[in-house]
Design a protein around this motif. Structure first.
Motif, PDB file in Angstrom:
ATOM      1  N   TYR A  55       0.833  -1.209   0.000  1.00 49.96           N
ATOM      2  CA  TYR A  55       0.000   0.000   0.000  1.00 49.96           C
ATOM      3  C   TYR A  55       0.865   1.255   0.000  1.00 49.96           C
ATOM      4  CZ  TYR A  55      -3.509   3.409   1.362  1.00 49.96           C
ATOM      5  OH  TYR A  55      -4.338   4.507   1.402  1.00 49.96           O
ATOM      6  N   LEU A  56       1.957   1.237   0.762  1.00 51.50           N
ATOM      7  CA  LEU A  56       2.823   2.406   0.904  1.00 51.50           C
ATOM      8  C   LEU A  56       3.921   2.476  -0.157  1.00 51.50           C
ATOM      9  CD1 LEU A  56       3.125   2.347   4.779  1.00 51.50           C
ATOM     10  CD2 LEU A  56       1.808   3.975   3.396  1.00 51.50           C
ATOM     11  N   ASN A  57       3.911   1.522  -1.092  1.00 46.19           N
ATOM     12  CA  ASN A  57       4.878   1.498  -2.179  1.00 46.19           C
ATOM     13  C   ASN A  57       6.313   1.451  -1.662  1.00 46.19           C
ATOM     14  OD1 ASN A  57       5.682   1.476  -4.887  1.00 46.19           O
ATOM     15  ND2 ASN A  57       5.863   3.693  -4.956  1.00 46.19           N
ATOM     16  N   CYS A  58       6.545   0.546  -0.713  1.00 43.34           N
ATOM     17  CA  CYS A  58       7.885   0.368  -0.169  1.00 43.34           C
ATOM     18  C   CYS A  58       8.131  -1.124   0.022  1.00 43.34           C
ATOM     19  CB  CYS A  58       8.055   1.132   1.145  1.00 43.34           C
ATOM     20  SG  CYS A  58       7.051   0.537   2.512  1.00 43.34           S
ATOM     21  N   GLU A  59       9.305  -1.468   0.450  1.00 46.07           N
ATOM     22  CA  GLU A  59       9.662  -2.854   0.718  1.00 46.07           C
ATOM     23  C   GLU A  59       9.254  -3.218   2.143  1.00 46.07           C
ATOM     24  OE1 GLU A  59      11.021  -4.913  -1.550  1.00 46.07           O
ATOM     25  OE2 GLU A  59      10.996  -3.274  -3.006  1.00 46.07           O
ATOM     26  N   MET A  60       8.983  -4.488   2.362  1.00 44.46           N
ATOM     27  CA  MET A  60       8.682  -4.949   3.723  1.00 44.46           C
ATOM     28  C   MET A  60       9.806  -4.576   4.682  1.00 44.46           C
ATOM     29  SD  MET A  60       6.970  -8.741   3.297  1.00 44.46           S
ATOM     30  CE  MET A  60       7.098  -9.091   5.031  1.00 44.46           C
ATOM     31  N   THR A  61      11.028  -4.731   4.224  1.00 44.61           N
ATOM     32  CA  THR A  61      12.175  -4.450   5.092  1.00 44.61           C
ATOM     33  C   THR A  61      12.247  -2.988   5.520  1.00 44.61           C
ATOM     34  OG1 THR A  61      13.579  -4.221   3.135  1.00 44.61           O
ATOM     35  CG2 THR A  61      13.583  -6.367   4.247  1.00 44.61           C
ATOM     36  N   ASP A  62      11.637  -2.102   4.733  1.00 48.00           N
ATOM     37  CA  ASP A  62      11.602  -0.686   5.115  1.00 48.00           C
ATOM     38  C   ASP A  62      10.759  -0.473   6.368  1.00 48.00           C
ATOM     39  OD1 ASP A  62      13.158   0.132   2.944  1.00 48.00           O
ATOM     40  OD2 ASP A  62      11.403   0.428   1.668  1.00 48.00           O
ATOM     41  N   LEU A  63       9.830  -1.396   6.630  1.00 50.90           N
ATOM     42  CA  LEU A  63       8.922  -1.258   7.766  1.00 50.90           C
ATOM     43  C   LEU A  63       9.344  -2.090   8.972  1.00 50.90           C
ATOM     44  CD1 LEU A  63       5.491  -1.366   5.897  1.00 50.90           C
ATOM     45  CD2 LEU A  63       6.842   0.637   6.554  1.00 50.90           C
ATOM     46  N   LEU A  64      10.456  -2.788   8.848  1.00 52.26           N
ATOM     47  CA  LEU A  64      10.900  -3.652   9.939  1.00 52.26           C
ATOM     48  C   LEU A  64      12.146  -3.100  10.606  1.00 52.26           C
ATOM     49  CD1 LEU A  64      10.482  -7.102   8.170  1.00 52.26           C
ATOM     50  CD2 LEU A  64       8.898  -5.980   9.739  1.00 52.26           C
ATOM     51  N   LEU A  65      12.323  -3.453  11.860  1.00 48.19           N
ATOM     52  CA  LEU A  65      13.526  -3.072  12.582  1.00 48.19           C
ATOM     53  C   LEU A  65      14.654  -4.016  12.211  1.00 48.19           C
ATOM     54  CD1 LEU A  65      12.175  -2.425  16.183  1.00 48.19           C
ATOM     55  CD2 LEU A  65      13.122  -0.728  14.628  1.00 48.19           C
ATOM     56  N   ALA A  66      15.796  -3.457  11.927  1.00 50.38           N
ATOM     57  CA  ALA A  66      17.000  -4.268  11.741  1.00 50.38           C
ATOM     58  C   ALA A  66      17.506  -4.652  13.125  1.00 50.38           C
ATOM     59  CB  ALA A  66      18.052  -3.474  10.985  1.00 50.38           C
ATOM     60  N   GLU A  67      18.352  -5.637  13.200  1.00 43.96           N
ATOM     61  CA  GLU A  67      18.860  -6.064  14.505  1.00 43.96           C
ATOM     62  C   GLU A  67      19.506  -4.916  15.267  1.00 43.96           C
ATOM     63  OE1 GLU A  67      21.080  -9.667  14.872  1.00 43.96           O
ATOM     64  OE2 GLU A  67      19.958 -10.574  13.226  1.00 43.96           O
ATOM     65  N   THR A  68      20.210  -4.046  14.572  1.00 47.75           N
ATOM     66  CA  THR A  68      20.853  -2.918  15.250  1.00 47.75           C
ATOM     67  C   THR A  68      19.831  -1.901  15.741  1.00 47.75           C
ATOM     68  OG1 THR A  68      21.173  -1.795  13.142  1.00 47.75           O
ATOM     69  CG2 THR A  68      23.007  -3.115  13.973  1.00 47.75           C
ATOM     70  N   ASP A  69      18.647  -1.880  15.113  1.00 45.74           N
ATOM     71  CA  ASP A  69      17.600  -0.943  15.521  1.00 45.74           C
ATOM     72  C   ASP A  69      16.950  -1.330  16.843  1.00 45.74           C
ATOM     73  OD1 ASP A  69      17.985   0.563  13.257  1.00 45.74           O
ATOM     74  OD2 ASP A  69      16.364  -0.397  12.142  1.00 45.74           O
ATOM     75  N   TYR A  70      17.051  -2.604  17.235  1.00 43.55           N
ATOM     76  CA  TYR A  70      16.431  -3.029  18.482  1.00 43.55           C
ATOM     77  C   TYR A  70      17.004  -2.274  19.662  1.00 43.55           C
ATOM     78  CZ  TYR A  70      14.222  -6.978  16.143  1.00 43.55           C
ATOM     79  OH  TYR A  70      13.460  -7.748  15.329  1.00 43.55           O
TER      80      TYR A  70
END
Length: 90
Positions: A55-70
């Protein structure tokens, strides 16, 4: 799979889409989308993340936290611009 709620909200806002409009388009309650955006439901299903990304015209990974983001979930607008590819035409 942990949702980056701030990126979800950011992508929605840069597309100038109201929360209610997005929720209705995705078949979700606005209250559930609000909980996703506020980090109160941090682990939606992969199907929900995929639907939101499409819907937002982006990749799934754009909406997920990377391990370093935790470790650091707080992002400034400047950091968003550095980490999110500029793929969306507004």
């Amino acid at each position: 799979m942990r949702l980056n709620h701030k990126r979800l909200k950011y992508f929605r806002q840069i597309q100038k889409v109201k929360q209610l409009e997005m929720a209705r388009s995705l078949g979700l309650d606005q209250s559930l989308l609000s909980k996703y955006e506020n980090g109160k439901v941090p682990n939606p299903s992969a199907a929900i993340v995929k639907t939101m990304a499409n819907y937002l015209n982006c990749e799934m990974t754009d909406l997920l936290l990377a391990e370093t983001d935790y470790e650091q979930e707080e992002f400034t607008e400047k950091e968003y611009k550095q980490t999110i590819p500029n793929r969306i035409d507004v």
